[in-house]
Design a protein around this motif. Structure first.
Motif, PDB file in Angstrom:
ATOM      1  N   PHE A   1      75.194 -36.115  83.026  1.00  0.00           N
ATOM      2  CA  PHE A   1      75.986 -34.911  83.703  1.00  0.00           C
ATOM      3  C   PHE A   1      77.438 -35.143  83.685  1.00  0.00           C
ATOM      4  CE2 PHE A   1      78.208 -33.121  87.583  1.00  0.00           C
ATOM      5  CZ  PHE A   1      77.903 -31.634  87.286  1.00  0.00           C
ATOM      6  N   VAL A   2      78.285 -36.215  84.217  1.00  0.00           N
ATOM      7  CA  VAL A   2      79.535 -36.445  84.095  1.00  0.00           C
ATOM      8  C   VAL A   2      80.219 -36.282  82.757  1.00  0.00           C
ATOM      9  CG1 VAL A   2      81.331 -38.456  84.333  1.00  0.00           C
ATOM     10  CG2 VAL A   2      79.352 -37.780  85.968  1.00  0.00           C
ATOM     11  N   LEU A   3      79.330 -36.957  81.579  1.00  0.00           N
ATOM     12  CA  LEU A   3      79.756 -36.792  80.157  1.00  0.00           C
ATOM     13  C   LEU A   3      79.837 -35.293  80.024  1.00  0.00           C
ATOM     14  CD1 LEU A   3      78.296 -39.760  78.310  1.00  0.00           C
ATOM     15  CD2 LEU A   3      80.490 -39.360  78.921  1.00  0.00           C
ATOM     16  N   SER A   4      78.805 -34.702  80.164  1.00  0.00           N
ATOM     17  CA  SER A   4      78.751 -33.343  79.733  1.00  0.00           C
ATOM     18  C   SER A   4      79.932 -32.574  80.179  1.00  0.00           C
ATOM     19  CB  SER A   4      77.343 -32.577  80.503  1.00  0.00           C
ATOM     20  OG  SER A   4      77.373 -31.289  80.047  1.00  0.00           O
ATOM     21  N   GLU A   5      79.958 -32.600  81.403  1.00  0.00           N
ATOM     22  CA  GLU A   5      81.428 -31.990  82.335  1.00  0.00           C
ATOM     23  C   GLU A   5      82.522 -32.380  81.760  1.00  0.00           C
ATOM     24  OE1 GLU A   5      80.995 -29.467  84.541  1.00  0.00           O
ATOM     25  OE2 GLU A   5      79.053 -29.357  84.042  1.00  0.00           O
ATOM     26  N   ARG A   6      82.577 -33.473  81.404  1.00  0.00           N
ATOM     27  CA  ARG A   6      83.809 -34.182  80.687  1.00  0.00           C
ATOM     28  C   ARG A   6      84.202 -33.404  79.379  1.00  0.00           C
ATOM     29  NH1 ARG A   6      85.683 -40.282  79.487  1.00  0.00           N
ATOM     30  NH2 ARG A   6      87.486 -39.842  78.756  1.00  0.00           N
ATOM     31  N   TYR A   7      83.284 -33.046  78.489  1.00  0.00           N
ATOM     32  CA  TYR A   7      83.390 -32.781  77.344  1.00  0.00           C
ATOM     33  C   TYR A   7      83.459 -30.992  77.126  1.00  0.00           C
ATOM     34  CZ  TYR A   7      83.317 -37.490  75.432  1.00  0.00           C
ATOM     35  OH  TYR A   7      83.821 -38.426  75.102  1.00  0.00           O
ATOM     36  N   LYS A   8      82.941 -30.470  78.354  1.00  0.00           N
ATOM     37  CA  LYS A   8      83.026 -29.083  78.455  1.00  0.00           C
ATOM     38  C   LYS A   8      84.503 -28.681  78.712  1.00  0.00           C
ATOM     39  CE  LYS A   8      78.620 -27.954  80.467  1.00  0.00           C
ATOM     40  NZ  LYS A   8      77.862 -27.387  81.760  1.00  0.00           N
ATOM     41  N   SER A   9      85.410 -29.295  78.974  1.00  0.00           N
ATOM     42  CA  SER A   9      86.584 -29.231  79.465  1.00  0.00           C
ATOM     43  C   SER A   9      87.419 -29.448  78.328  1.00  0.00           C
ATOM     44  CB  SER A   9      87.261 -29.806  80.767  1.00  0.00           C
ATOM     45  OG  SER A   9      87.015 -31.127  80.509  1.00  0.00           O
ATOM     46  N   GLY A  10      87.058 -30.047  77.248  1.00  0.00           N
ATOM     47  CA  GLY A  10      87.866 -30.591  75.986  1.00  0.00           C
ATOM     48  C   GLY A  10      87.743 -32.070  75.972  1.00  0.00           C
ATOM     49  N   VAL A  11      87.548 -32.558  74.842  1.00  0.00           N
ATOM     50  CA  VAL A  11      87.653 -34.071  74.715  1.00  0.00           C
ATOM     51  C   VAL A  11      89.086 -34.591  74.999  1.00  0.00           C
ATOM     52  CG1 VAL A  11      87.204 -35.843  73.043  1.00  0.00           C
ATOM     53  CG2 VAL A  11      86.102 -33.858  72.760  1.00  0.00           C
TER      54      VAL A  11
END
Length: 138
Positions: free
Chosen positions: A24-34
């Motif tokens: 979940f944390v990884l998913s949210e992190r990449y939704k906002s731009g790498v």
């Protein structure tokens, strides 16, 4: 002691919970731009024509910002997103103070079809590494 007993008896469930939280944390992190390191940002600006969107408040922006950065405070991005339309073919690098507002702004820009990266460590890290800044209004 009951908690430790639970962990030892239900290690499979606990492990699954930890894995799901991590995903979940990884998913949210990449939704906002790498996130982009300082080196990557410098390369993107110099060779790929990326634009920096500085979302800090006016005082922080005036005290020092990346050359040619576009300034839109984070609270105004939703209302002023049309100003960024000409930059849709470029990578937008979201720069904030330390990372506290970059995620939501990056997520909004990605939803609107922009290519987004986030400045890792924000402008604090940029300044700590003695990278060039311009003072005054952009």
């Amino acid at each position: 002691m009951d908690f430790l007993d639970f962990l030892s008896e239900q290690w499979l469930l606990v492990g699954l919970l930890v894995a799901l939280l991590y995903a979940f944390v990884l998913s949210e992190r990449y939704k906002s731009g790498v996130p982009a390191s300082l080196h990557e940002v410098t390369k993107l600006i110099n060779s790929d024509g990326a634009k920096v969107l500085d979302i800090r408040d006016r005082g922080e922006f005036t005290a020092g910002h990346i050359v040619d950065a576009v300034h839109i405070p984070h609270g105004e991005v939703t209302d002023r997103i049309a100003e960024l339309e000409p930059l849709k073919d470029k990578t937008i690098i979201v720069a904030d103070k330390m990372g506290q507002h970059g995620g939501p702004v990056g997520r909004l820009l990605k939803q609107k079809g922009f290519q987004v990266r986030r400045l890792q460590g924000g402008m604090s890290e940029w300044a700590n590494q003695n990278l060039p800044v311009v003072k005054g209004k952009g």
